[in-house]
Design a protein around this motif. Structure first.
Motif, PDB file in Angstrom:
ATOM      1  N   VAL A  46       0.827  -1.195   0.000  1.00  7.99           N
ATOM      2  CA  VAL A  46       0.000   0.000   0.000  1.00  7.99           C
ATOM      3  C   VAL A  46       0.868   1.254   0.000  1.00  7.99           C
ATOM      4  O   VAL A  46       0.685   2.158  -0.812  1.00  7.99           O
ATOM      5  N   THR A  47       1.817   1.281   0.918  1.00  7.70           N
ATOM      6  CA  THR A  47       2.689   2.445   1.053  1.00  7.70           C
ATOM      7  C   THR A  47       3.890   2.058   1.897  1.00  7.70           C
ATOM      8  O   THR A  47       3.838   1.087   2.647  1.00  7.70           O
ATOM      9  N   ALA A  48       4.955   2.811   1.748  1.00 10.80           N
ATOM     10  CA  ALA A  48       6.162   2.539   2.520  1.00 10.80           C
ATOM     11  C   ALA A  48       6.910   3.843   2.779  1.00 10.80           C
ATOM     12  O   ALA A  48       6.681   4.853   2.097  1.00 10.80           O
ATOM     13  N   ILE A  49       7.796   3.785   3.758  1.00 11.57           N
ATOM     14  CA  ILE A  49       8.620   4.937   4.090  1.00 11.57           C
ATOM     15  C   ILE A  49      10.043   4.482   4.340  1.00 11.57           C
ATOM     16  O   ILE A  49      10.268   3.443   4.970  1.00 11.57           O
ATOM     17  N   TYR A  50      10.994   5.217   3.770  1.00  8.94           N
ATOM     18  CA  TYR A  50      12.403   4.984   4.061  1.00  8.94           C
ATOM     19  C   TYR A  50      12.710   5.817   5.290  1.00  8.94           C
ATOM     20  O   TYR A  50      12.707   7.041   5.247  1.00  8.94           O
ATOM     21  N   THR A  51      12.951   5.155   6.402  1.00 10.06           N
ATOM     22  CA  THR A  51      12.972   5.846   7.692  1.00 10.06           C
ATOM     23  C   THR A  51      14.107   6.850   7.819  1.00 10.06           C
ATOM     24  O   THR A  51      13.988   7.795   8.593  1.00 10.06           O
ATOM     25  N   ARG A  52      15.196   6.643   7.097  1.00  8.09           N
ATOM     26  CA  ARG A  52      16.338   7.555   7.238  1.00  8.09           C
ATOM     27  C   ARG A  52      16.035   8.948   6.698  1.00  8.09           C
ATOM     28  O   ARG A  52      16.526   9.944   7.240  1.00  8.09           O
ATOM     29  N   THR A  53      15.265   9.016   5.614  1.00 11.08           N
ATOM     30  CA  THR A  53      14.996  10.314   4.979  1.00 11.08           C
ATOM     31  C   THR A  53      13.511  10.680   4.981  1.00 11.08           C
ATOM     32  O   THR A  53      13.149  11.779   4.585  1.00 11.08           O
ATOM     33  N   ALA A  54      12.671   9.746   5.399  1.00  8.80           N
ATOM     34  CA  ALA A  54      11.213   9.920   5.365  1.00  8.80           C
ATOM     35  C   ALA A  54      10.665   9.981   3.947  1.00  8.80           C
ATOM     36  O   ALA A  54       9.549  10.473   3.739  1.00  8.80           O
ATOM     37  N   ALA A  55      11.420   9.486   2.983  1.00  5.48           N
ATOM     38  CA  ALA A  55      10.894   9.371   1.624  1.00  5.48           C
ATOM     39  C   ALA A  55       9.743   8.368   1.638  1.00  5.48           C
ATOM     40  O   ALA A  55       9.823   7.337   2.312  1.00  5.48           O
ATOM     41  N   THR A  56       8.693   8.674   0.913  1.00  4.75           N
ATOM     42  CA  THR A  56       7.503   7.836   0.931  1.00  4.75           C
ATOM     43  C   THR A  56       7.164   7.313  -0.455  1.00  4.75           C
ATOM     44  O   THR A  56       7.517   7.913  -1.480  1.00  4.75           O
ATOM     45  N   TYR A  57       6.454   6.206  -0.458  1.00  2.27           N
ATOM     46  CA  TYR A  57       6.063   5.542  -1.686  1.00  2.27           C
ATOM     47  C   TYR A  57       4.607   5.106  -1.538  1.00  2.27           C
ATOM     48  O   TYR A  57       4.209   4.662  -0.455  1.00  2.27           O
ATOM     49  N   TYR A  58       3.837   5.217  -2.612  1.00  4.33           N
ATOM     50  CA  TYR A  58       2.424   4.878  -2.547  1.00  4.33           C
ATOM     51  C   TYR A  58       1.993   4.070  -3.759  1.00  4.33           C
ATOM     52  O   TYR A  58       2.430   4.316  -4.884  1.00  4.33           O
ATOM     53  N   ALA A  59       1.091   3.145  -3.510  1.00  6.80           N
ATOM     54  CA  ALA A  59       0.424   2.467  -4.608  1.00  6.80           C
ATOM     55  C   ALA A  59      -0.513   3.458  -5.297  1.00  6.80           C
ATOM     56  O   ALA A  59      -1.073   4.357  -4.657  1.00  6.80           O
ATOM     57  N   VAL A  60      -0.684   3.260  -6.587  1.00  5.26           N
ATOM     58  CA  VAL A  60      -1.533   4.158  -7.373  1.00  5.26           C
ATOM     59  C   VAL A  60      -2.950   4.211  -6.791  1.00  5.26           C
ATOM     60  O   VAL A  60      -3.577   5.272  -6.738  1.00  5.26           O
ATOM     61  N   ALA A  61      -3.428   3.081  -6.308  1.00  7.45           N
ATOM     62  CA  ALA A  61      -4.812   2.993  -5.837  1.00  7.45           C
ATOM     63  C   ALA A  61      -5.092   3.856  -4.610  1.00  7.45           C
ATOM     64  O   ALA A  61      -6.250   4.185  -4.342  1.00  7.45           O
TER      65      ALA A  61
END
Length: 123
Positions: A46-61
């Protein structure tokens, strides 16, 4: 001992909101994510975060409706879910990985999992 404990699931009508929490203990992680699995379907990122930089990723849905965040002081990961749809109904899992080379949407790349919390959205 690594533990991930989710909370905050429940039932809501379409268009409503829920916030999931995942409290961690026993380790530090490079990536943390939320996955979900509906009956008869594969687990999906669904979504994720790279904890070192707080970069985030999301599914299109879910992009534009869901927000992942972290509170390092509380060792807690959050998933704010707005404008919920019936198709968001699933068991939601918190996941964590200590590795660098992670494909955020791939469940096999995450070694630590919570027990899951049910989210039900009705029309």
């Amino acid at each position: 001992q690594v533990q991930l404990v989710e909370s905050g699931g429940g039932s809501v009508q379409a268009g409503g909101s829920l916030r999931l929490s995942c409290t961690t203990s026993g380790g530090t992680y490079r990536y943390m994510a939320w996955f979900r699995q509906a009956p008869g379907k594969e687990r999906e990122g669904v979504t994720a975060i790279y904890t070192r930089t707080a970069a985030t990723y999301y599914a299109v849905a879910v992009k534009g409706r869901f927000t992942i965040s972290q509170d390092n002081a509380k060792n807690t990961l959050y998933l704010q879910m707005n404008s919920l749809k019936v198709e968001d109904t699933a068991t939601y899992y918190c996941a964590a990985s200590s590795f660098m080379g992670v494909t955020w949407w791939r469940a096999a790349d995450f070694g630590y999992w919570g027990q899951g919390t049910q989210v039900t959205v009705s029309s």
